[in-house]
Design an enzyme around this catalytic site. Structure first.
Site, PDB file in Angstrom:
ATOM      1  N   HIS A   1      40.050  46.602  38.602  1.00 27.96           N
ATOM      2  CA  HIS A   1      38.720  46.570  40.152  1.00 27.96           C
ATOM      3  C   HIS A   1      37.834  46.419  39.996  1.00 27.96           C
ATOM      4  O   HIS A   1      37.235  46.545  39.296  1.00 27.96           O
ATOM      5  CB  HIS A   1      38.440  47.985  40.798  1.00 27.96           C
ATOM      6  CG  HIS A   1      39.983  49.023  40.892  1.00 27.96           C
ATOM      7  ND1 HIS A   1      40.641  49.918  40.810  1.00 27.96           N
ATOM      8  CD2 HIS A   1      41.621  47.882  41.283  1.00 27.96           C
ATOM      9  CE1 HIS A   1      41.680  50.118  40.785  1.00 27.96           C
ATOM     10  NE2 HIS A   1      42.340  49.326  41.792  1.00 27.96           N
TER      11      HIS A   1
ATOM     12  N   TYR B   1      41.217  57.352  42.744  1.00 29.92           N
ATOM     13  CA  TYR B   1      42.024  58.386  41.125  1.00 29.92           C
ATOM     14  C   TYR B   1      41.461  59.630  41.384  1.00 29.92           C
ATOM     15  O   TYR B   1      42.140  60.211  40.664  1.00 29.92           O
ATOM     16  CB  TYR B   1      42.200  57.396  41.086  1.00 29.92           C
ATOM     17  CG  TYR B   1      43.707  56.534  41.071  1.00 29.92           C
ATOM     18  CD1 TYR B   1      44.697  56.382  41.368  1.00 29.92           C
ATOM     19  CD2 TYR B   1      43.256  55.272  41.094  1.00 29.92           C
ATOM     20  CE1 TYR B   1      45.388  55.286  42.238  1.00 29.92           C
ATOM     21  CE2 TYR B   1      43.615  54.242  41.742  1.00 29.92           C
ATOM     22  CZ  TYR B   1      45.283  53.793  41.473  1.00 29.92           C
ATOM     23  OH  TYR B   1      45.590  52.378  42.063  1.00 29.92           O
TER      24      TYR B   1
ATOM     25  N   LYS C   1      43.711  39.248  40.769  1.00 32.08           N
ATOM     26  CA  LYS C   1      43.081  38.985  41.740  1.00 32.08           C
ATOM     27  C   LYS C   1      42.340  37.614  41.725  1.00 32.08           C
ATOM     28  O   LYS C   1      40.778  38.213  40.526  1.00 32.08           O
ATOM     29  CB  LYS C   1      42.323  39.864  42.956  1.00 32.08           C
ATOM     30  CG  LYS C   1      43.624  41.041  43.234  1.00 32.08           C
ATOM     31  CD  LYS C   1      43.668  42.187  44.337  1.00 32.08           C
ATOM     32  CE  LYS C   1      44.546  42.609  44.489  1.00 32.08           C
ATOM     33  NZ  LYS C   1      44.414  43.358  46.138  1.00 32.08           N
TER      34      LYS C   1
ATOM     35  N   ARG D   1      49.545  45.398  37.756  1.00 36.90           N
ATOM     36  CA  ARG D   1      50.422  44.591  40.055  1.00 36.90           C
ATOM     37  C   ARG D   1      51.462  43.637  39.053  1.00 36.90           C
ATOM     38  O   ARG D   1      51.988  43.217  38.120  1.00 36.90           O
ATOM     39  CB  ARG D   1      49.158  43.740  40.676  1.00 36.90           C
ATOM     40  CG  ARG D   1      48.107  44.527  40.901  1.00 36.90           C
ATOM     41  CD  ARG D   1      47.023  43.499  41.413  1.00 36.90           C
ATOM     42  NE  ARG D   1      46.059  44.223  41.579  1.00 36.90           N
ATOM     43  CZ  ARG D   1      44.529  43.799  41.304  1.00 36.90           C
ATOM     44  NH1 ARG D   1      44.727  42.902  39.986  1.00 36.90           N
ATOM     45  NH2 ARG D   1      43.847  44.833  41.549  1.00 36.90           N
TER      46      ARG D   1
ATOM     47  N   ARG E   1      52.112  51.702  39.012  1.00 36.53           N
ATOM     48  CA  ARG E   1      50.589  51.666  38.983  1.00 36.53           C
ATOM     49  C   ARG E   1      48.894  52.620  38.566  1.00 36.53           C
ATOM     50  O   ARG E   1      48.665  53.466  38.838  1.00 36.53           O
ATOM     51  CB  ARG E   1      49.899  50.554  39.594  1.00 36.53           C
ATOM     52  CG  ARG E   1      48.298  49.529  39.015  1.00 36.53           C
ATOM     53  CD  ARG E   1      48.498  48.435  39.760  1.00 36.53           C
ATOM     54  NE  ARG E   1      46.833  48.150  40.326  1.00 36.53           N
ATOM     55  CZ  ARG E   1      46.476  47.626  39.791  1.00 36.53           C
ATOM     56  NH1 ARG E   1      46.120  46.987  38.517  1.00 36.53           N
ATOM     57  NH2 ARG E   1      45.334  47.239  40.238  1.00 36.53           N
TER      58      ARG E   1
ATOM     59  N   HIS F   1      53.341  49.705  42.830  1.00 35.56           N
ATOM     60  CA  HIS F   1      52.309  49.972  42.673  1.00 35.56           C
ATOM     61  C   HIS F   1      52.202  51.853  42.394  1.00 35.56           C
ATOM     62  O   HIS F   1      51.175  51.816  42.222  1.00 35.56           O
ATOM     63  CB  HIS F   1      52.038  49.652  44.339  1.00 35.56           C
ATOM     64  CG  HIS F   1      50.613  48.942  44.269  1.00 35.56           C
ATOM     65  ND1 HIS F   1      50.729  47.883  43.303  1.00 35.56           N
ATOM     66  CD2 HIS F   1      49.348  49.584  44.657  1.00 35.56           C
ATOM     67  CE1 HIS F   1      48.876  47.339  43.523  1.00 35.56           C
ATOM     68  NE2 HIS F   1      48.172  48.541  44.152  1.00 35.56           N
TER      69      HIS F   1
END
Length: 304
Positions: free
Chosen positions: A276, A285, A179, A155, A253, A250
């Site tokens: 994730h 994806y 995150k 990111r 990514r 992004h």
């Protein structure tokens, strides 16, 4: 919907939940009926799966319930309403002291009509990185940024937070703070190692004037590069490469994840590299990958 029965209603505190919605939250009768309907539906499902009370409910059980609704053909918006109702229900149970922890905390609502992410093809990626002009003073920095965004699936916030100690180019690893402050190690490929190593040797020492705050990527004034700075760098090279798609950091990514799956990588490994928390986020994806496979079939199969 199967009626859970009075015993289950009591065990799952559904009557107090109704009172809470009406008296404390002041919701409309229609909204109360909707919340209560979803709570009852879940209670019946939980009991059928062996959970006799809210204390025996797990996150996986909640996931199984919402997955079952989706498998029945219910719209994403319907499943999302179920998720919102269950979140409210379990928050109520925690506030009332029935539960110590909320099993619905990580439960995510599906996005209605969620679009597939835009990706660049491998030739477009090569054109983008190849658009960096060797005679430009910023070439080593810009190439390092593009290679890390695409080569590691970072990111933009993760890229900008990198410090020198996070990079181990000899071992080919980068430590990323994602995150929620969660850290992960991501492999750095040969192309990215070469580009970043060149930047660290040739450009960064000149840029660093004591205002870097230890960050790897710096602007022309020697301060930490900003998010807008990365956008401008990317936009400049997208234009030079003649790419007509809308490209954001992004997008690189997304391209990283898609190209890994197209190359045969397993979903769990891609999930770990992307950082994730839930593999359902990574599963988007697989839809991109299937789209690629359909295109390959149409292009190359005699009956395609």
């Amino acid at each position: 919907m199967t009626d859970p029965g009075p015993d289950v209603e009591r065990a799952f505190h559904l009557e107090p939940f109704r009172d809470h919605l009406g008296f404390e939250r002041g919701l409309s009768p229609r909204t109360i009926d909707g919340y209560l309907r979803e709570a009852r539906r879940f209670a019946a499902f939980a009991v059928s799966e062996g959970a006799a009370s809210p204390g025996q409910v797990t996150y996986q059980l909640l996931r199984d319930h919402t997955a079952r609704l989706a498998e029945e053909g219910r719209a994403a918006s319907t499943v999302a309403r179920c998720v919102y109702a269950l979140r409210g229900y379990f928050r109520f149970l925690v506030v009332e002291g029935v539960l110590e922890a909320d099993p619905s905390e990580r439960l995510e609502a599906p996005r209605a009509g969620r679009p597939l992410p835009d990706v660049l093809s491998v030739p477009e990626i090569e054109a983008l990185i190849g658009a960096v002009r060797p005679d430009d003073w910023a070439a080593p920095r810009d190439e390092g940024i593009l290679e890390l965004l695409y080569g590691c699936g970072l990111r933009v916030s993760e890229l900008l937070a990198l410090q020198g100690r996070d990079l181990d180019l000899r071992e080919g690893l980068v430590r990323v703070r994602g995150k929620g402050g969660k850290e992960r190690l991501v492999p750095v490929g040969a192309a990215a190692r070469s580009a970043v190593g060149r930047y660290l040797r040739e450009s960064r020492p000149t840029l660093d004037r004591g205002r870097s705050q230890g960050r790897v990527f710096l602007n022309a004034r020697g301060g930490p590069l900003s998010r807008m700075g990365v956008w401008k760098i990317l936009r400049r090279h997208v234009q030079r490469a003649g790419i007509l798609k809308r490209v954001t950091p992004h997008t690189l990514r997304h391209s990283f994840a898609t190209h890994l799956l197209e190359g045969g990588a397993d979903l769990a490994s891609v999930q770990e590299m992307l950082g994730h928390a839930d593999i359902s986020t990574t599963e988007i994806y697989t839809h991109v990958d299937r789209s690629h496979l359909r295109q390959v079939h149409r292009s190359h199969h005699p009956r395609g």
